[in-house]
Design a protein around this motif. Sequence first.
Motif, PDB file in Angstrom:
ATOM      1  N   VAL A 100      42.239 -13.256 -17.612  1.00  0.00           N
ATOM      2  CA  VAL A 100      43.647 -13.388 -17.230  1.00  0.00           C
ATOM      3  C   VAL A 100      44.339 -12.031 -17.287  1.00  0.00           C
ATOM      4  O   VAL A 100      45.122 -11.681 -16.402  1.00  0.00           O
ATOM      5  N   ARG A 101      44.044 -11.250 -18.320  1.00  0.00           N
ATOM      6  CA  ARG A 101      44.652  -9.922 -18.439  1.00  0.00           C
ATOM      7  C   ARG A 101      44.315  -9.044 -17.243  1.00  0.00           C
ATOM      8  O   ARG A 101      45.196  -8.389 -16.656  1.00  0.00           O
ATOM      9  N   ASP A 102      43.040  -9.011 -16.852  1.00  0.00           N
ATOM     10  CA  ASP A 102      42.624  -8.175 -15.724  1.00  0.00           C
ATOM     11  C   ASP A 102      43.269  -8.646 -14.420  1.00  0.00           C
ATOM     12  O   ASP A 102      43.687  -7.832 -13.590  1.00  0.00           O
ATOM     13  N   ALA A 103      43.342  -9.974 -14.231  1.00  0.00           N
ATOM     14  CA  ALA A 103      43.934 -10.506 -13.005  1.00  0.00           C
ATOM     15  C   ALA A 103      45.425 -10.193 -12.944  1.00  0.00           C
ATOM     16  O   ALA A 103      45.949  -9.802 -11.895  1.00  0.00           O
ATOM     17  N   VAL A 104      46.121 -10.352 -14.068  1.00  0.00           N
ATOM     18  CA  VAL A 104      47.558 -10.067 -14.103  1.00  0.00           C
ATOM     19  C   VAL A 104      47.813  -8.584 -13.861  1.00  0.00           C
ATOM     20  O   VAL A 104      48.770  -8.210 -13.170  1.00  0.00           O
ATOM     21  N   ASP A 105      46.959  -7.714 -14.416  1.00  0.00           N
ATOM     22  CA  ASP A 105      47.110  -6.278 -14.179  1.00  0.00           C
ATOM     23  C   ASP A 105      47.041  -5.957 -12.689  1.00  0.00           C
ATOM     24  O   ASP A 105      47.807  -5.133 -12.180  1.00  0.00           O
ATOM     25  N   VAL A 106      46.123  -6.593 -11.969  1.00  0.00           N
ATOM     26  CA  VAL A 106      46.005  -6.357 -10.531  1.00  0.00           C
ATOM     27  C   VAL A 106      47.251  -6.864  -9.814  1.00  0.00           C
ATOM     28  O   VAL A 106      47.810  -6.185  -8.950  1.00  0.00           O
ATOM     29  N   LEU A 107      47.717  -8.057 -10.181  1.00  0.00           N
ATOM     30  CA  LEU A 107      48.902  -8.624  -9.529  1.00  0.00           C
ATOM     31  C   LEU A 107      50.150  -7.796  -9.815  1.00  0.00           C
ATOM     32  O   LEU A 107      51.054  -7.718  -8.978  1.00  0.00           O
ATOM     33  N   LEU A 108      50.219  -7.183 -10.990  1.00  0.00           N
ATOM     34  CA  LEU A 108      51.353  -6.319 -11.337  1.00  0.00           C
ATOM     35  C   LEU A 108      51.178  -4.903 -10.789  1.00  0.00           C
ATOM     36  O   LEU A 108      52.026  -4.051 -11.017  1.00  0.00           O
ATOM     37  N   GLU A 109      50.061  -4.665 -10.098  1.00  0.00           N
ATOM     38  CA  GLU A 109      49.737  -3.353  -9.532  1.00  0.00           C
ATOM     39  C   GLU A 109      49.729  -2.272 -10.609  1.00  0.00           C
ATOM     40  O   GLU A 109      50.233  -1.161 -10.415  1.00  0.00           O
ATOM     41  N   ALA A 110      49.156  -2.634 -11.757  1.00  0.00           N
ATOM     42  CA  ALA A 110      49.025  -1.675 -12.848  1.00  0.00           C
ATOM     43  C   ALA A 110      47.955  -0.644 -12.516  1.00  0.00           C
ATOM     44  O   ALA A 110      47.065  -0.885 -11.696  1.00  0.00           O
ATOM     45  N   VAL A 111      48.052   0.507 -13.160  1.00  0.00           N
ATOM     46  CA  VAL A 111      47.030   1.541 -13.003  1.00  0.00           C
ATOM     47  C   VAL A 111      45.709   1.003 -13.565  1.00  0.00           C
ATOM     48  O   VAL A 111      45.694   0.422 -14.655  1.00  0.00           O
ATOM     49  N   PRO A 112      44.585   1.129 -12.841  1.00  0.00           N
ATOM     50  CA  PRO A 112      43.293   0.651 -13.369  1.00  0.00           C
ATOM     51  C   PRO A 112      43.011   1.239 -14.747  1.00  0.00           C
ATOM     52  O   PRO A 112      43.370   2.385 -15.043  1.00  0.00           O
ATOM     53  N   LEU A 113      42.372   0.438 -15.603  1.00  0.00           N
ATOM     54  CA  LEU A 113      42.163   0.845 -16.983  1.00  0.00           C
ATOM     55  C   LEU A 113      41.346   2.127 -17.102  1.00  0.00           C
ATOM     56  O   LEU A 113      41.521   2.893 -18.055  1.00  0.00           O
ATOM     57  N   ASP A 114      40.456   2.374 -16.146  1.00  0.00           N
ATOM     58  CA  ASP A 114      39.602   3.561 -16.239  1.00  0.00           C
ATOM     59  C   ASP A 114      40.159   4.751 -15.468  1.00  0.00           C
ATOM     60  O   ASP A 114      39.460   5.739 -15.256  1.00  0.00           O
ATOM     61  N   VAL A 115      41.423   4.678 -15.064  1.00  0.00           N
ATOM     62  CA  VAL A 115      42.061   5.788 -14.349  1.00  0.00           C
ATOM     63  C   VAL A 115      43.179   6.359 -15.213  1.00  0.00           C
ATOM     64  O   VAL A 115      44.061   5.631 -15.673  1.00  0.00           O
ATOM     65  N   ASP A 116      43.133   7.659 -15.443  1.00  0.00           N
ATOM     66  CA  ASP A 116      44.180   8.366 -16.188  1.00  0.00           C
ATOM     67  C   ASP A 116      45.206   8.886 -15.184  1.00  0.00           C
ATOM     68  O   ASP A 116      44.935   9.820 -14.429  1.00  0.00           O
ATOM     69  N   THR A 170      45.403  -1.354  -7.831  1.00  0.00           N
ATOM     70  CA  THR A 170      44.196  -2.006  -7.324  1.00  0.00           C
ATOM     71  C   THR A 170      44.592  -3.086  -6.335  1.00  0.00           C
ATOM     72  O   THR A 170      45.395  -3.967  -6.663  1.00  0.00           O
ATOM     73  N   ILE A 171      44.039  -3.030  -5.122  1.00  0.00           N
ATOM     74  CA  ILE A 171      44.299  -4.066  -4.123  1.00  0.00           C
ATOM     75  C   ILE A 171      43.557  -5.334  -4.513  1.00  0.00           C
ATOM     76  O   ILE A 171      44.116  -6.427  -4.555  1.00  0.00           O
ATOM     77  N   THR A 172      42.278  -5.186  -4.794  1.00  0.00           N
ATOM     78  CA  THR A 172      41.445  -6.238  -5.365  1.00  0.00           C
ATOM     79  C   THR A 172      40.323  -5.534  -6.093  1.00  0.00           C
ATOM     80  O   THR A 172      40.258  -4.300  -6.090  1.00  0.00           O
ATOM     81  N   SER A 173      39.451  -6.271  -6.750  1.00  0.00           N
ATOM     82  CA  SER A 173      38.425  -5.632  -7.560  1.00  0.00           C
ATOM     83  C   SER A 173      37.598  -4.664  -6.720  1.00  0.00           C
ATOM     84  O   SER A 173      37.081  -5.019  -5.668  1.00  0.00           O
ATOM     85  N   GLY A 174      37.501  -3.422  -7.205  1.00  0.00           N
ATOM     86  CA  GLY A 174      36.719  -2.412  -6.524  1.00  0.00           C
ATOM     87  C   GLY A 174      37.442  -1.668  -5.419  1.00  0.00           C
ATOM     88  O   GLY A 174      36.878  -0.764  -4.808  1.00  0.00           O
TER      89      GLY A 174
END
Length: 318
Positions: free
Chosen positions: A210-226, A250-254
């Motif tokens: 759920v956390r990862d999906a919400v991050d994408v929907l909120l257009e958060a910076v990917p966790l592995d990107v500084d 992230t638009i979608t995974s990857g």
Amino acid sequence: MGAGHAHGGDHGHGHEHDRAHDRHRLVLTLLLTAVILVAEVLGGLWSHSLALLSDAGHMLSDLAAQALSLVALAIATRPADARRTYGYYRIEILAALANGVALIGLAVWIFWSGYHRLRSGGPPIDLPVMTGIAGIGLAANLLGAYLLHSAQSLNVRGAYLHLLSDTLSSVVVMLGGLVMYLGGRRWSAIDPLLSMGIGLFITYSAFRLVRDAVDVLLEAVPLDVDLYGVNSALGRVQGVREVHDLHVWTITSGMRALSAHLVVDTASLPAADRVLGDVKALLAREFRITHSTIQIESGGYDMQGQACADCMPLGTRG
């Protein structure tokens, strides 16, 4: 001065290729899960094992998640149109979110059933049936997890997490059956306790999904990107004087995307094109970002006093 837009056609083609592989593996895993689900339901009812029924309930959630993933993958391949310029990729994220919520609901049911069994007890458990069915489920889960372990889609990764938790729960059920077999009826409380332990693991997996999906929907910076590292790297490109209005999401995974405004030292269009090319090459090479929208500005560009209220200030190149 202008804007540069990189769609990443080769990346898009590779992304669709990954989706096709994910879809094929998901079909095989779905069929395998359906067979084991029937076996665990029948075995749980026959043996009166709440832990085995909990595992079967998790299998049912797996089956629904995998079916939803297949539908989402099919929808996500539909082309973009005038209204949905990114296409239907976010359908996968919505499906992943639904999978996570379903897992949480399943965990609540397991906790309640385990608590009720601890308070009121239950019928004797047929331990050979319980451990035998759990062993079959373990083998099937390991095979399914192997099929999905390299999936690129966040949505399919959700199905993979389902299988991982099922693998662990099958091991736990087998060990619990062995302990109850050796210890006798006085150890019967292990069965509901094991089911509640399975529920805890399900809750943990669901929270991450759920956390990862919400991050994408909120257009958060990917966790592995500084983000500050991206800003600094862009600022070191020759000809770039300042970076502002930088966003990475992230638009979608990857599939990562970036937008930024770059203040450059030159007013020459060919020189600005060179800067733009260097920036896009850097983003692809160092950050795996191939979908970018870059606005090139001269030092004298006037935004008419309009500041970006929701933009994160990241400073300028020193």
